[in-house]
Design an enzyme around this catalytic site. Structure first.
Site, mmCIF file in Angstrom:
data_model
loop_
_atom_site.group_PDB
_atom_site.id
_atom_site.type_symbol
_atom_site.label_atom_id
_atom_site.label_comp_id
_atom_site.label_asym_id
_atom_site.label_seq_id
_atom_site.Cartn_x
_atom_site.Cartn_y
_atom_site.Cartn_z
ATOM 1 N N ASP A 93 3.423 -19.067 41.124
ATOM 2 C CA ASP A 93 3.263 -18.035 40.235
ATOM 3 C C ASP A 93 2.714 -16.926 41.405
ATOM 4 O O ASP A 93 1.667 -16.729 41.666
ATOM 5 C CB ASP A 93 2.415 -18.150 39.177
ATOM 6 C CG ASP A 93 2.559 -17.005 38.344
ATOM 7 O OD1 ASP A 93 3.329 -16.027 38.553
ATOM 8 O OD2 ASP A 93 1.375 -16.785 37.687
ATOM 9 N N ASP B 30 0.898 -14.430 30.725
ATOM 10 C CA ASP B 30 -0.313 -14.189 31.203
ATOM 11 C C ASP B 30 -1.369 -13.633 30.524
ATOM 12 O O ASP B 30 -1.007 -12.611 29.768
ATOM 13 C CB ASP B 30 -0.346 -13.239 32.644
ATOM 14 C CG ASP B 30 0.365 -13.897 33.761
ATOM 15 O OD1 ASP B 30 -0.032 -15.038 33.955
ATOM 16 O OD2 ASP B 30 1.162 -13.480 34.417
HETATM 17 O O1 5SP Z 1 1.699 -11.451 36.649
HETATM 18 C C1 5SP Z 1 1.597 -12.182 37.735
HETATM 19 C C2 5SP Z 1 0.746 -12.568 38.923
HETATM 20 O O2 5SP Z 1 -0.251 -13.425 37.972
HETATM 21 C C3 5SP Z 1 2.986 -13.112 37.664
HETATM 22 O O3 5SP Z 1 3.073 -13.888 36.415
HETATM 23 C C4 5SP Z 1 4.355 -12.844 37.997
HETATM 24 O O4 5SP Z 1 4.816 -13.567 38.317
HETATM 25 C C5 5SP Z 1 4.124 -11.661 39.012
HETATM 26 O O5 5SP Z 1 5.370 -11.385 39.551
HETATM 27 P P1 5SP Z 1 5.710 -10.433 40.860
HETATM 28 O O6 5SP Z 1 5.668 -9.080 40.516
HETATM 29 O O7 5SP Z 1 4.693 -11.000 41.981
HETATM 30 O O8 5SP Z 1 7.311 -11.021 41.390
#
Ligand code: 5SP
Length: 229
Positions: A181, A40
């Site tokens: 995601d 990200d």
């Molecule tokens: O950072 C992000 C949200 O954009 C994602 O790439 C992750 O997947 C978040 O994971 P969770 O903490 O919601 O399980």
């Protein structure tokens, strides 16, 4: 690198990894059946945080054989593509909401040797041109929470948007997969798979859950989806 993506597939969200022990954590992901890394990048404007940089991405690429998908949750897409192009990136997800001319951006990504992924936010429904855009990219990334922050709760409308997108793809015979995601965990994967997602990006709530190995967590994530694949 072209991936032979398993059906279903799980990707590992780098922003949720242990960056203090990054190398060891990369190796742990590699030992599992995770298909690729999801990286990200947020510019502080698309959402109110700043993550992750190009140098860490290069480090990741230099230390893994798994493919890397960079998710650009940014407005100045052109500039970010240039910065990440030399960093061993295989897939770049770019947001519909931040593109004036998506086809031109997709072509630029392809010319630089990467594959585009069409991303859309949790609150954005699929648009009329998504089917045509889907034809031009590797797959579609649906944010099920706001990009950048872990630990959020899935947005029910986002699940509806996956359902709508899947129907649009099927109605037009476009064989492209949908990646979900955000808040992907054993309590949400069934509804995501039922809606039409077949790539699940795991983070804090589902993949990097303490006291279990990454592979154990992948099994827990995929078990509720078994009727759909
Ligand atoms: O950072 C992000 C949200 O954009 C994602 O790439 C992750 O997947 C978040 O994971 P969770 O903490 O919601 O399980």
């Amino acid at each position: 690198m072209d991936i032979n993506l398993p059906m279903p597939a799980v990707s590992a969200s780098v922003s949720c990894m242990d960056l203090g022990h990054f190398y060891n954590h990369i190796k742990k992901v590699e030992e599992s059946s995770a298909a690729f890394f999801h990286y990200d990048v947020v510019d502080g404007k698309f959402n109110k945080c700043y993550i992750l940089g190009d140098m860490l991405c290069e480090y990741l690429h230099n230390n893994t054989k798994l493919p890397v998908e960079v998710h650009l949750a940014v407005y100045d897409i052109d500039n970010y593509i240039d910065v990440f192009a030399g960093k061993g990136v295989d897939y770049i997800a770019v947001h519909y909401e931040a593109m004036e001319k998506p086809a031109i951006i997709f072509n630029k990504i392809k010319k630089l040797g990467m594959q585009p992924v069409l991303a859309y936010r949790a609150d954005t429904p699929p648009q009329e041109d998504f089917v045509e855009l889907a034809r031009q990219c590797a797959w579609i990334l649906k944010l099920t929470v706001n990009p950048g922050f872990s630990g959020q709760t899935i947005k029910p409308t986002a699940v509806e948007h996956i359902k709508m997108m899947k129907k649009m793809l099927d109605d037009n015979n476009v064989d492209k997969r949908i990646q979900a995601d955000g808040n992907v965990n054993p309590a949400t994967t069934k509804m995501l798979a039922e809606a039409g997602a077949s790539i699940f990006t795991g983070g804090t709530s589902g993949l990097f859950v303490q006291n279990y190995s990454i592979e154990e967590n992948i099994k827990k994530l995929l078990q509720p989806t078994k009727d759909f694949f």
